[in-house]
Design a protein around this motif. Structure first.
Motif, PDB file in Angstrom:
ATOM      1  N   ILE A  28       6.053   1.601   1.640  1.00 37.23           N
ATOM      2  CA  ILE A  28       5.561   1.315   2.996  1.00 37.23           C
ATOM      3  C   ILE A  28       4.186   1.960   3.104  1.00 37.23           C
ATOM      4  N   THR A  29       3.168   1.150   3.253  1.00 33.33           N
ATOM      5  CA  THR A  29       1.813   1.676   3.207  1.00 33.33           C
ATOM      6  C   THR A  29       0.990   1.301   4.432  1.00 33.33           C
ATOM      7  N   GLY A  30       0.193   2.281   4.855  1.00 28.78           N
ATOM      8  CA  GLY A  30      -0.783   2.027   5.895  1.00 28.78           C
ATOM      9  C   GLY A  30      -1.970   1.277   5.329  1.00 28.78           C
ATOM     10  N   PRO A  31      -3.001   1.040   6.141  1.00 22.82           N
ATOM     11  CA  PRO A  31      -4.150   0.245   5.701  1.00 22.82           C
ATOM     12  C   PRO A  31      -4.843   0.850   4.479  1.00 22.82           C
ATOM     13  N   THR A  32      -4.953   0.070   3.416  1.00 24.15           N
ATOM     14  CA  THR A  32      -5.611   0.511   2.192  1.00 24.15           C
ATOM     15  C   THR A  32      -6.007  -0.705   1.384  1.00 24.15           C
ATOM     16  N   SER A  33      -7.022  -0.545   0.555  1.00 27.12           N
ATOM     17  CA  SER A  33      -7.468  -1.640  -0.309  1.00 27.12           C
ATOM     18  C   SER A  33      -6.798  -1.595  -1.676  1.00 27.12           C
ATOM     19  N   LEU A  34      -5.906  -0.644  -1.900  1.00 28.18           N
ATOM     20  CA  LEU A  34      -5.267  -0.477  -3.198  1.00 28.18           C
ATOM     21  C   LEU A  34      -4.342  -1.649  -3.531  1.00 28.18           C
ATOM     22  N   LYS A  35      -4.260  -1.946  -4.830  1.00 24.26           N
ATOM     23  CA  LYS A  35      -3.359  -2.981  -5.332  1.00 24.26           C
ATOM     24  C   LYS A  35      -2.330  -2.347  -6.271  1.00 24.26           C
ATOM     25  N   LEU A  36      -1.133  -2.898  -6.276  1.00 26.53           N
ATOM     26  CA  LEU A  36      -0.083  -2.436  -7.179  1.00 26.53           C
ATOM     27  C   LEU A  36      -0.188  -3.166  -8.511  1.00 26.53           C
ATOM     28  N   SER A  37       0.036  -2.441  -9.604  1.00 28.40           N
ATOM     29  CA  SER A  37       0.069  -3.086 -10.915  1.00 28.40           C
ATOM     30  C   SER A  37       1.477  -3.522 -11.286  1.00 28.40           C
ATOM     31  N   ASP A  38       2.485  -2.998 -10.587  1.00 26.39           N
ATOM     32  CA  ASP A  38       3.884  -3.323 -10.877  1.00 26.39           C
ATOM     33  C   ASP A  38       4.396  -4.330  -9.846  1.00 26.39           C
ATOM     34  N   PRO A  39       4.633  -5.572 -10.252  1.00 19.34           N
ATOM     35  CA  PRO A  39       5.070  -6.600  -9.299  1.00 19.34           C
ATOM     36  C   PRO A  39       6.490  -6.394  -8.778  1.00 19.34           C
ATOM     37  N   LYS A  40       7.255  -5.504  -9.421  1.00 18.80           N
ATOM     38  CA  LYS A  40       8.643  -5.293  -8.987  1.00 18.80           C
ATOM     39  C   LYS A  40       8.729  -4.470  -7.701  1.00 18.80           C
ATOM     40  N   ILE A  41       7.668  -3.749  -7.370  1.00 17.60           N
ATOM     41  CA  ILE A  41       7.696  -2.893  -6.175  1.00 17.60           C
ATOM     42  C   ILE A  41       7.593  -3.746  -4.924  1.00 17.60           C
ATOM     43  N   HIS A  42       8.491  -3.488  -3.980  1.00 18.30           N
ATOM     44  CA  HIS A  42       8.487  -4.215  -2.700  1.00 18.30           C
ATOM     45  C   HIS A  42       7.537  -3.504  -1.741  1.00 18.30           C
ATOM     46  N   ARG A  43       6.448  -4.154  -1.430  1.00 20.10           N
ATOM     47  CA  ARG A  43       5.417  -3.547  -0.597  1.00 20.10           C
ATOM     48  C   ARG A  43       5.510  -4.039   0.842  1.00 20.10           C
ATOM     49  N   ILE A  44       5.488  -3.084   1.773  1.00 15.35           N
ATOM     50  CA  ILE A  44       5.487  -3.406   3.202  1.00 15.35           C
ATOM     51  C   ILE A  44       4.214  -2.806   3.806  1.00 15.35           C
ATOM     52  N   ASP A  45       3.353  -3.643   4.338  1.00 15.01           N
ATOM     53  CA  ASP A  45       2.106  -3.170   4.945  1.00 15.01           C
ATOM     54  C   ASP A  45       2.292  -2.982   6.445  1.00 15.01           C
ATOM     55  N   ILE A  46       1.905  -1.813   6.913  1.00 16.58           N
ATOM     56  CA  ILE A  46       1.990  -1.511   8.343  1.00 16.58           C
ATOM     57  C   ILE A  46       0.631  -0.965   8.800  1.00 16.58           C
ATOM     58  N   THR A  47       0.496  -0.771  10.103  1.00 18.96           N
ATOM     59  CA  THR A  47      -0.746  -0.215  10.639  1.00 18.96           C
ATOM     60  C   THR A  47      -0.512   1.109  11.352  1.00 18.96           C
ATOM     61  N   SER A  48       0.446   1.152  12.257  1.00 15.76           N
ATOM     62  CA  SER A  48       0.629   2.319  13.116  1.00 15.76           C
ATOM     63  C   SER A  48       1.782   3.209  12.660  1.00 15.76           C
ATOM     64  N   ALA A  49       1.830   4.411  13.226  1.00 17.56           N
ATOM     65  CA  ALA A  49       2.923   5.345  12.949  1.00 17.56           C
ATOM     66  C   ALA A  49       4.258   4.758  13.393  1.00 17.56           C
ATOM     67  N   HIS A  50       4.261   4.067  14.526  1.00 16.40           N
ATOM     68  CA  HIS A  50       5.501   3.470  15.032  1.00 16.40           C
ATOM     69  C   HIS A  50       6.027   2.409  14.062  1.00 16.40           C
ATOM     70  N   GLU A  51       5.126   1.602  13.511  1.00 18.31           N
ATOM     71  CA  GLU A  51       5.545   0.582  12.554  1.00 18.31           C
ATOM     72  C   GLU A  51       6.085   1.225  11.275  1.00 18.31           C
ATOM     73  N   MET A  52       5.453   2.313  10.843  1.00 23.50           N
ATOM     74  CA  MET A  52       5.943   3.005   9.650  1.00 23.50           C
ATOM     75  C   MET A  52       7.308   3.633   9.909  1.00 23.50           C
ATOM     76  N   LEU A  53       7.504   4.170  11.095  1.00 26.39           N
ATOM     77  CA  LEU A  53       8.797   4.742  11.468  1.00 26.39           C
ATOM     78  C   LEU A  53       9.899   3.695  11.388  1.00 26.39           C
ATOM     79  N   LYS A  54       9.678   2.555  11.978  1.00 26.22           N
ATOM     80  CA  LYS A  54      10.702   1.508  12.012  1.00 26.22           C
ATOM     81  C   LYS A  54      11.026   1.013  10.603  1.00 26.22           C
ATOM     82  N   ALA A  55      10.003   0.803   9.792  1.00 28.27           N
ATOM     83  CA  ALA A  55      10.234   0.336   8.423  1.00 28.27           C
ATOM     84  C   ALA A  55      10.957   1.395   7.593  1.00 28.27           C
ATOM     85  N   SER A  56      10.607   2.660   7.804  1.00 23.77           N
ATOM     86  CA  SER A  56      11.240   3.754   7.055  1.00 23.77           C
ATOM     87  C   SER A  56      12.699   3.920   7.454  1.00 23.77           C
ATOM     88  N   GLU A  57      12.973   3.846   8.738  1.00 21.74           N
ATOM     89  CA  GLU A  57      14.363   3.974   9.218  1.00 21.74           C
ATOM     90  C   GLU A  57      15.241   2.850   8.669  1.00 21.74           C
TER      91      GLU A  57
END
Length: 399
Positions: free
Chosen positions: A233-262
């Motif tokens: 679960i990642t906030g705004p960043t230009s980074l790319k993953l090299s491992d396609p198996k990782i499930h990436r969830i992009d969020i913006t705010s602390a509240h969005e990160m909280l909900k995704a983490s829970e």
């Protein structure tokens, strides 16, 4: 699974040796370092030049090259390899390996190997079914070698049956799955948070921080390499993953990160929260851009929900929860207080006072403190190396 692996590929005399070119190409494409040993008979079917070009390494055939004066050390080759693949494995080579004969470079390297050895037989139907061949295969398996079964189909003789070497794609998939079975985090779910959060002031402006997300991305990649099914679960960043198996969830705010983490945390065996989450957000967010005027602008800030503390309260027995502490003063004291307050298994402390470490840099200098207050400090390292240290601590706790 094959990235950065040192792979010794043995090629024997068989019509199927033409497939070794495709197999070499696939191994290199997967990120493996490939060295090839051919038997002298194999060179009648495919040239060393072809496989040397594809592997980007000299192809070895004999113990000694009289032209260059180079001795090809079979012991060094056996120790270099993380795994050995013999494909195609002829009936003649299978007989030699099963009985410990050592009359060529490939059989000598096999006897010196300390790594897993995979062999993919290729021969005609009657040769494959012969009791001597089957006995040799049973012996190789009993010695710990791994059989990649031949396929059923039309053979070079015109007969139809077993004996066709597995296709290169099938060999890659088989070896990858075998490696994955032995990974320490196989079957475990892992949660990682990374990067900053942006707390909106209006549609244009926000409160944020300088976190790049590099540390969290490195941790996610390392956990996945250890076999875990990772949710990042990642906030705004230009980074790319090299491992396609990782499930990436992009969020913006602390509240969005909280909900995704829970949502992800209850099923996670490991949660490493490296994100630099905003501690405060504007109490009110303007729907339109706030216009600049001559007066000062005051913002009323309210606290965001502490994600780490929230998950610490929800943590069940057996779950590993890891937090980060970025401090500027009283570093260890503040980190230990955070460790205890938030019910963490260990905390990763880094200081903004350490030159070359922290936000945006490719390096970090950390101290790991666990809930028994055992402490281990590390020198300045790349964030990839720091991720390895952190994941090693996780493995220690799980074991």
């Amino acid at each position: 699974m094959l990235k950065n692996k040192n792979i010794l590929l043995g090629v024997c005399g068989s019509i199927a040796s033409y497939k070794s070119a495709s197999l070499t190409r696939l191994l290199v494409k997967a990120g493996a370092n490939v060295k090839i040993i051919m038997t002298s008979e194999a060179t009648n079917f495919i040239t060393p030049l072809t496989l040397s070009t594809l592997s980007k390494n000299p192809v070895l055939v004999n113990y000694y090259d009289p032209e260059s004066g180079v001795w090809n050390n079979h012991v060094e080759l056996g120790l270099w390899a993380d795994l050995t693949i013999i494909a195609p494995a002829s009936a003649n080579t299978l007989a030699k390996l099963a009985n410990g004969l050592c009359d060529n470079l490939l059989s000598a390297a096999y006897l010196s190997a300390k790594c897993p050895v995979y062999f993919a037989p290729a021969m005609d139907l009657d040769m494959w079914k012969h009791p001597a061949t089957q006995k040799n295969i049973d012996t190789l398996i009993s010695n710990g070698n791994i059989l990649i079964k031949p396929a059923y189909g039309e053979l070079a003789s015109g007969l139809i049956g077993e004996g066709r070497m597995a296709e290169p794609e099938e060999i890659i998939e088989f070896v990858s799955e075998e490696i994955k079975k032995k990974l320490p985090l196989r079957g475990k779910l892992a949660l990682v948070t990374a990067g900053p959060t942006y707390e909106a002031i209006d549609p244009v402006r926000f409160i944020g921080n300088h976190s790049s997300g590099k540390m969290g991305f490195a941790i996610a990649e390392e956990l996945s390499a250890l076999g875990a099914d990772v949710t990042l679960i990642t906030g705004p960043t230009s980074l790319k993953l090299s491992d396609p198996k990782i499930h990436r969830i992009d969020i913006t705010s602390a509240h969005e990160m909280l909900k995704a983490s829970e949502k992800a945390f209850p099923k996670s065996a490991v949660a490493i929260l490296s994100a630099a989450v905003a501690d405060y957000r504007p109490a009110e967010v303007s729907d339109v851009k706030i216009k600049k005027d001559d007066s000062d602008l005051s913002l009323n800030l309210v606290k965001t929900v502490d994600i780490l503390a929230t998950l610490g309260k929800e943590k069940k027995a057996g779950q590993i929860l890891v937090g980060f502490a970025l401090e500027t003063n009283n570093e260890e004291e503040n980190a230990i207080a955070k460790l205890r307050k938030k019910n963490l298994d260990f905390i990763v402390l880094n200081s903004l006072r350490d030159e070359g470490a922290g936000f945006k840099n490719d390096q970090n200098k950390v101290t790991i403190i666990d809930n028994k207050l055992s402490k281990e400090s590390f020198p300045l390292k790349s964030k990839k190396e720091v991720a390895i240290d952190i994941c090693k601590k996780v493995l220690d706790l799980l074991s």
